[in-house]
Write a protein that holds these residues in place. Structure first.
Motif, PDB file in Angstrom:
ATOM      1  N   VAL A 150     -18.377 -12.821   9.993  1.00  0.00           N
ATOM      2  CA  VAL A 150     -18.660 -11.399   9.806  1.00  0.00           C
ATOM      3  C   VAL A 150     -18.778 -11.153   8.307  1.00  0.00           C
ATOM      4  N   SER A 151     -19.864 -10.519   7.902  1.00  0.00           N
ATOM      5  CA  SER A 151     -20.048 -10.272   6.473  1.00  0.00           C
ATOM      6  C   SER A 151     -20.619  -8.882   6.243  1.00  0.00           C
ATOM      7  N   GLY A 152     -20.487  -8.424   5.017  1.00  0.00           N
ATOM      8  CA  GLY A 152     -20.992  -7.103   4.682  1.00  0.00           C
ATOM      9  C   GLY A 152     -20.605  -6.712   3.268  1.00  0.00           C
ATOM     10  N   ILE A 153     -20.744  -5.428   2.998  1.00  0.00           N
ATOM     11  CA  ILE A 153     -20.454  -4.865   1.682  1.00  0.00           C
ATOM     12  C   ILE A 153     -19.511  -3.675   1.849  1.00  0.00           C
ATOM     13  N   ILE A 154     -18.511  -3.593   0.983  1.00  0.00           N
ATOM     14  CA  ILE A 154     -17.653  -2.411   0.931  1.00  0.00           C
ATOM     15  C   ILE A 154     -18.075  -1.576  -0.270  1.00  0.00           C
ATOM     16  N   ASP A 155     -18.543  -0.364   0.000  1.00  0.00           N
ATOM     17  CA  ASP A 155     -18.910   0.570  -1.067  1.00  0.00           C
ATOM     18  C   ASP A 155     -17.694   1.417  -1.440  1.00  0.00           C
ATOM     19  N   VAL A 156     -17.341   1.410  -2.709  1.00  0.00           N
ATOM     20  CA  VAL A 156     -16.247   2.249  -3.209  1.00  0.00           C
ATOM     21  C   VAL A 156     -16.851   3.293  -4.140  1.00  0.00           C
ATOM     22  N   GLN A 157     -16.579   4.544  -3.856  1.00  0.00           N
ATOM     23  CA  GLN A 157     -17.088   5.664  -4.651  1.00  0.00           C
ATOM     24  C   GLN A 157     -15.911   6.336  -5.351  1.00  0.00           C
ATOM     25  N   GLY A 158     -15.929   6.325  -6.674  1.00  0.00           N
ATOM     26  CA  GLY A 158     -14.854   6.957  -7.423  1.00  0.00           C
ATOM     27  C   GLY A 158     -14.824   8.460  -7.213  1.00  0.00           C
ATOM     28  N   GLY A 159     -13.655   9.035  -7.365  1.00  0.00           N
ATOM     29  CA  GLY A 159     -13.472  10.472  -7.177  1.00  0.00           C
ATOM     30  C   GLY A 159     -13.646  11.246  -8.468  1.00  0.00           C
ATOM     31  N   THR A 160     -12.860  12.289  -8.598  1.00  0.00           N
ATOM     32  CA  THR A 160     -12.982  13.155  -9.776  1.00  0.00           C
ATOM     33  C   THR A 160     -12.142  12.677 -10.951  1.00  0.00           C
ATOM     34  N   VAL A 161     -11.225  11.715 -10.686  1.00  0.00           N
ATOM     35  CA  VAL A 161     -10.385  11.190 -11.761  1.00  0.00           C
ATOM     36  C   VAL A 161     -10.326   9.671 -11.650  1.00  0.00           C
ATOM     37  N   GLU A 162      -9.933   9.038 -12.730  1.00  0.00           N
ATOM     38  CA  GLU A 162      -9.720   7.582 -12.700  1.00  0.00           C
ATOM     39  C   GLU A 162      -8.522   7.265 -11.796  1.00  0.00           C
ATOM     40  N   GLN A 163      -8.667   6.255 -10.952  1.00  0.00           N
ATOM     41  CA  GLN A 163      -7.588   5.880 -10.041  1.00  0.00           C
ATOM     42  C   GLN A 163      -7.430   4.363  -9.991  1.00  0.00           C
ATOM     43  N   LYS A 164      -6.189   3.929  -9.832  1.00  0.00           N
ATOM     44  CA  LYS A 164      -5.916   2.507  -9.661  1.00  0.00           C
ATOM     45  C   LYS A 164      -5.913   2.182  -8.163  1.00  0.00           C
ATOM     46  N   ILE A 165      -6.737   1.218  -7.783  1.00  0.00           N
ATOM     47  CA  ILE A 165      -6.783   0.750  -6.393  1.00  0.00           C
ATOM     48  C   ILE A 165      -5.884  -0.479  -6.301  1.00  0.00           C
ATOM     49  N   ASP A 166      -4.800  -0.367  -5.563  1.00  0.00           N
ATOM     50  CA  ASP A 166      -3.875  -1.500  -5.452  1.00  0.00           C
ATOM     51  C   ASP A 166      -4.486  -2.653  -4.655  1.00  0.00           C
ATOM     52  N   GLU A 167      -5.179  -2.318  -3.586  1.00  0.00           N
ATOM     53  CA  GLU A 167      -5.857  -3.347  -2.805  1.00  0.00           C
ATOM     54  C   GLU A 167      -6.813  -2.707  -1.815  1.00  0.00           C
ATOM     55  N   ILE A 168      -7.825  -3.465  -1.421  1.00  0.00           N
ATOM     56  CA  ILE A 168      -8.688  -3.105  -0.305  1.00  0.00           C
ATOM     57  C   ILE A 168      -8.532  -4.212   0.732  1.00  0.00           C
ATOM     58  N   TYR A 169      -8.378  -3.816   1.976  1.00  0.00           N
ATOM     59  CA  TYR A 169      -8.171  -4.808   3.037  1.00  0.00           C
ATOM     60  C   TYR A 169      -8.941  -4.388   4.284  1.00  0.00           C
ATOM     61  N   LEU A 170      -9.235  -5.361   5.116  1.00  0.00           N
ATOM     62  CA  LEU A 170      -9.859  -5.135   6.409  1.00  0.00           C
ATOM     63  C   LEU A 170      -8.894  -5.587   7.497  1.00  0.00           C
ATOM     64  N   THR A 171      -8.814  -4.816   8.582  1.00  0.00           N
ATOM     65  CA  THR A 171      -8.042  -5.241   9.743  1.00  0.00           C
ATOM     66  C   THR A 171      -8.943  -5.213  10.963  1.00  0.00           C
ATOM     67  N   LEU A 172      -8.820  -6.250  11.777  1.00  0.00           N
ATOM     68  CA  LEU A 172      -9.607  -6.375  13.003  1.00  0.00           C
ATOM     69  C   LEU A 172      -8.732  -5.976  14.181  1.00  0.00           C
ATOM     70  N   HIS A 173      -9.235  -5.064  15.016  1.00  0.00           N
ATOM     71  CA  HIS A 173      -8.423  -4.510  16.100  1.00  0.00           C
ATOM     72  C   HIS A 173      -9.131  -4.614  17.452  1.00  0.00           C
ATOM     73  N   THR A 174      -8.314  -4.555  18.509  1.00  0.00           N
ATOM     74  CA  THR A 174      -8.824  -4.398  19.864  1.00  0.00           C
ATOM     75  C   THR A 174      -7.837  -3.561  20.652  1.00  0.00           C
ATOM     76  N   ASN A 175      -8.254  -3.130  21.827  1.00  0.00           N
ATOM     77  CA  ASN A 175      -7.364  -2.374  22.705  1.00  0.00           C
ATOM     78  C   ASN A 175      -7.127  -3.167  23.997  1.00  0.00           C
ATOM     79  N   TYR A 176      -5.973  -2.948  24.612  1.00  0.00           N
ATOM     80  CA  TYR A 176      -5.666  -3.619  25.876  1.00  0.00           C
ATOM     81  C   TYR A 176      -4.777  -2.718  26.724  1.00  0.00           C
ATOM     82  N   GLU A 177      -4.759  -3.020  28.020  1.00  0.00           N
ATOM     83  CA  GLU A 177      -4.008  -2.196  28.965  1.00  0.00           C
ATOM     84  C   GLU A 177      -2.580  -2.705  29.145  1.00  0.00           C
ATOM     85  N   VAL A 178      -1.648  -1.757  29.240  1.00  0.00           N
ATOM     86  CA  VAL A 178      -0.247  -2.066  29.486  1.00  0.00           C
ATOM     87  C   VAL A 178       0.213  -1.272  30.706  1.00  0.00           C
TER      88      VAL A 178
END
Length: 252
Positions: free
Chosen positions: A33-61
């Motif tokens: 799986v590949s792609g691009i993450i676009d990050v758009q800065g806001g109105t002030v300078e900010q420190k980004i500690d990390e960017i992460y991806l999580t893969l999820h699914t749903n199941y019945e209980v």
């Protein structure tokens, strides 16, 4: 004004934003799986500690005769180390990861999605969510086609909470339920259930449950269900129909 904008960003107003753009929306099990993450800065300078991806699914209980949906995290991927993004600055961050083999296929109510998270100190963390469609790899696909050619119809596919003996694999498992509608197994089997445990692109373990139309003492004592295992490799693909047929004949 700077202090005011920083205060607004801390509650999510004028905060940096994140948007994940996938290369495509459908993937084969085990594919990259590949792609691009676009990050758009806001109105002030900010420190980004990390960017992460999580893969999820749903199941019945099932609990006390009630069924509800639960979410499982299949895997988590750290994309960046800490960095600073300036006001209105844009960044494109490429990523890629292999779709885990324990990812269920997209059938019925089962959904698979990628969530993007961006940790920003002293601010509300922005997120993004993208659904993908996951289809069978060649080995599973050949099994599904072989079973169909043997006269079975796929009746239902459920992603359910896994029994304790399977919990080391994942908290869920996906069950494929077939019924014989024609061919040699009609009249001998009520239904057939497969659970796939993919080892890699070349190897597959299948947990098979056969519900037989038992007669005589077997029917009297309820000996109609049989649980067996079948090991398959990519070498079986050219003769998969005969491989599955010979395997099932041993147990009816």
């Amino acid at each position: 004004m700077w202090v005011f904008n920083k205060m607004l960003a801390s509650i999510g107003i004028g905060n940096a934003k994140v948007d994940t753009k996938l290369e495509k929306s459908q993937y084969t099990l085990g594919e990259t799986v590949s792609g691009i993450i676009d990050v758009q800065g806001g109105t002030v300078e900010q420190k980004i500690d990390e960017i992460y991806l999580t893969l999820h699914t749903n199941y019945e209980v099932e609990n006390d005769d009630h069924t509800y949906q639960k979410t499982a995290t299949i895997n988590r991927y750290l994309i960046t180390q800490p960095f600073v993004i300036g006001p209105n600055e844009t960044k494109e961050i490429p990523f890629s990861f292999q779709l885990p083999f324990e990812t269920p296929l997209t059938y019925g109510k089962t959904k698979i999605w990628i969530k993007t998270g961006m940790d920003i100190k002293n601010a509300i963390d922005p997120t993004d969510q993208d659904y993908i469609r996951v289809v069978a790899n060649p080995l599973i696909d050949s099994v599904l086609h072989a079973v169909k050619e043997l006269g079975f119809r796929l009746r239902e596919v459920d992603c359910e909470e896994a029994p304790f003996r399977f919990r080391t694999y994942a908290p869920y498992f996906q069950e494929f339920e077939f019924v014989p509608v024609s061919g040699a197994f009609r009249g001998h089997l009520k239904e057939l259930e497969f659970v796939f445990f993919v080892k890699n692109d070349q190897a597959l373990e299948v947990l098979v449950e056969l519900d037989r139309k038992s007669r005589g003492l077997a029917a009297l004592f309820g000996d109609s269900e049989k649980n067996v295992r079948l090991s398959l490799t990519s070498h079986d693909i050219p003769n998969m129909k005969h491989r599955i047929n010979d395997f099932l004949i041993r147990y009816i």
